[in-house]
Design a protein around this motif. Structure first.
Motif, PDB file in Angstrom:
ATOM      1  N   ASN A   1     -27.354 -11.785 -31.846  1.00 25.86           N
ATOM      2  CA  ASN A   1     -27.455 -13.271 -31.270  1.00 25.86           C
ATOM      3  C   ASN A   1     -26.448 -14.058 -32.048  1.00 25.86           C
ATOM      4  O   ASN A   1     -26.625 -14.834 -33.066  1.00 25.86           O
ATOM      5  CB  ASN A   1     -28.827 -14.046 -31.346  1.00 25.86           C
ATOM      6  N   SER A   2     -25.065 -14.301 -31.451  1.00 21.27           N
ATOM      7  CA  SER A   2     -24.027 -15.066 -31.852  1.00 21.27           C
ATOM      8  C   SER A   2     -24.473 -16.450 -31.828  1.00 21.27           C
ATOM      9  O   SER A   2     -23.661 -17.352 -32.290  1.00 21.27           O
ATOM     10  CB  SER A   2     -22.597 -14.550 -31.433  1.00 21.27           C
ATOM     11  N   ALA A   3     -25.242 -16.829 -30.581  1.00 21.90           N
ATOM     12  CA  ALA A   3     -25.632 -18.358 -30.641  1.00 21.90           C
ATOM     13  C   ALA A   3     -26.273 -18.860 -31.653  1.00 21.90           C
ATOM     14  O   ALA A   3     -26.249 -19.936 -32.067  1.00 21.90           O
ATOM     15  CB  ALA A   3     -26.113 -18.484 -29.434  1.00 21.90           C
ATOM     16  N   ASP A   4     -26.983 -18.069 -32.525  1.00 22.53           N
ATOM     17  CA  ASP A   4     -27.975 -18.452 -33.701  1.00 22.53           C
ATOM     18  C   ASP A   4     -27.569 -17.719 -34.686  1.00 22.53           C
ATOM     19  O   ASP A   4     -28.361 -16.631 -35.251  1.00 22.53           O
ATOM     20  CB  ASP A   4     -29.130 -18.251 -33.378  1.00 22.53           C
ATOM     21  N   PRO A   5     -26.316 -17.841 -35.713  1.00 25.99           N
ATOM     22  CA  PRO A   5     -26.237 -17.145 -36.794  1.00 25.99           C
ATOM     23  C   PRO A   5     -26.853 -17.292 -37.892  1.00 25.99           C
ATOM     24  O   PRO A   5     -27.419 -18.205 -38.192  1.00 25.99           O
ATOM     25  CB  PRO A   5     -24.675 -17.678 -37.133  1.00 25.99           C
ATOM     26  N   LYS A   6     -27.379 -16.189 -38.559  1.00 22.52           N
ATOM     27  CA  LYS A   6     -28.303 -16.204 -39.576  1.00 22.52           C
ATOM     28  C   LYS A   6     -27.889 -15.954 -40.979  1.00 22.52           C
ATOM     29  O   LYS A   6     -28.291 -16.091 -41.825  1.00 22.52           O
ATOM     30  CB  LYS A   6     -29.387 -15.110 -39.040  1.00 22.52           C
ATOM     31  N   ASN A   7     -26.687 -15.560 -41.270  1.00 21.96           N
ATOM     32  CA  ASN A   7     -26.021 -15.233 -42.597  1.00 21.96           C
ATOM     33  C   ASN A   7     -24.353 -15.881 -42.370  1.00 21.96           C
ATOM     34  O   ASN A   7     -23.921 -16.386 -41.412  1.00 21.96           O
ATOM     35  CB  ASN A   7     -25.988 -13.999 -42.976  1.00 21.96           C
ATOM     36  N   ILE A   8     -23.841 -15.854 -43.799  1.00 23.77           N
ATOM     37  CA  ILE A   8     -22.532 -16.393 -43.650  1.00 23.77           C
ATOM     38  C   ILE A   8     -21.544 -15.677 -42.991  1.00 23.77           C
ATOM     39  O   ILE A   8     -20.878 -16.422 -42.455  1.00 23.77           O
ATOM     40  CB  ILE A   8     -22.097 -16.397 -45.355  1.00 23.77           C
ATOM     41  N   GLN A   9     -21.628 -14.444 -42.786  1.00 20.93           N
ATOM     42  CA  GLN A   9     -20.456 -13.714 -42.064  1.00 20.93           C
ATOM     43  C   GLN A   9     -20.574 -13.828 -40.758  1.00 20.93           C
ATOM     44  O   GLN A   9     -19.674 -14.326 -40.188  1.00 20.93           O
ATOM     45  CB  GLN A   9     -20.943 -12.060 -42.399  1.00 20.93           C
ATOM     46  N   ASP A  10     -22.042 -14.006 -40.327  1.00 23.56           N
ATOM     47  CA  ASP A  10     -22.242 -14.544 -38.701  1.00 23.56           C
ATOM     48  C   ASP A  10     -21.646 -15.872 -38.378  1.00 23.56           C
ATOM     49  O   ASP A  10     -21.036 -16.262 -37.440  1.00 23.56           O
ATOM     50  CB  ASP A  10     -23.564 -14.256 -38.372  1.00 23.56           C
ATOM     51  N   LEU A  11     -21.959 -16.744 -39.444  1.00 26.65           N
ATOM     52  CA  LEU A  11     -21.623 -18.095 -39.142  1.00 26.65           C
ATOM     53  C   LEU A  11     -20.018 -18.118 -39.420  1.00 26.65           C
ATOM     54  O   LEU A  11     -19.570 -18.951 -38.348  1.00 26.65           O
ATOM     55  CB  LEU A  11     -22.244 -18.962 -40.333  1.00 26.65           C
TER      56      LEU A  11
END
Length: 74
Positions: free
Chosen positions: A11-21
């Motif tokens: 879910n790219s609309a709700d990043p959960k870690n630093i890499q996703d963010l």
């Protein structure tokens, strides 16, 4: 009901870690840059078109003045 963690990563609309963010922010910035570049290109194209129209208008006015016998060197 066990949480596998897959929903968090996909879910790219709700990043959960630093890499996703980081990826989310980079993607967002790239989208913004692309949109601004597109708008800039459109504005430049329209300015060029307006310049051409003004040049044509000036030529047509000069032709009309010549036909009417008006000297524009006054």
């Amino acid at each position: 009901m066990a949480d596998t963690g897959k929903d968090y990563i996909s879910n790219s609309a709700d990043p959960k870690n630093i890499q996703d963010l980081t990826g989310f922010v980079q993607n967002l910035l790239q989208q913004m840059q692309d949109k601004f570049q597109n708008m800039s290109d459109q504005i430049i194209t329209r300015i060029d078109e307006m310049g051409n129209r003004i040049d044509d208008l000036e030529k047509n006015i000069a032709d009309l003045m010549t036909q009417a016998g008006v000297d524009d060197r006054a």
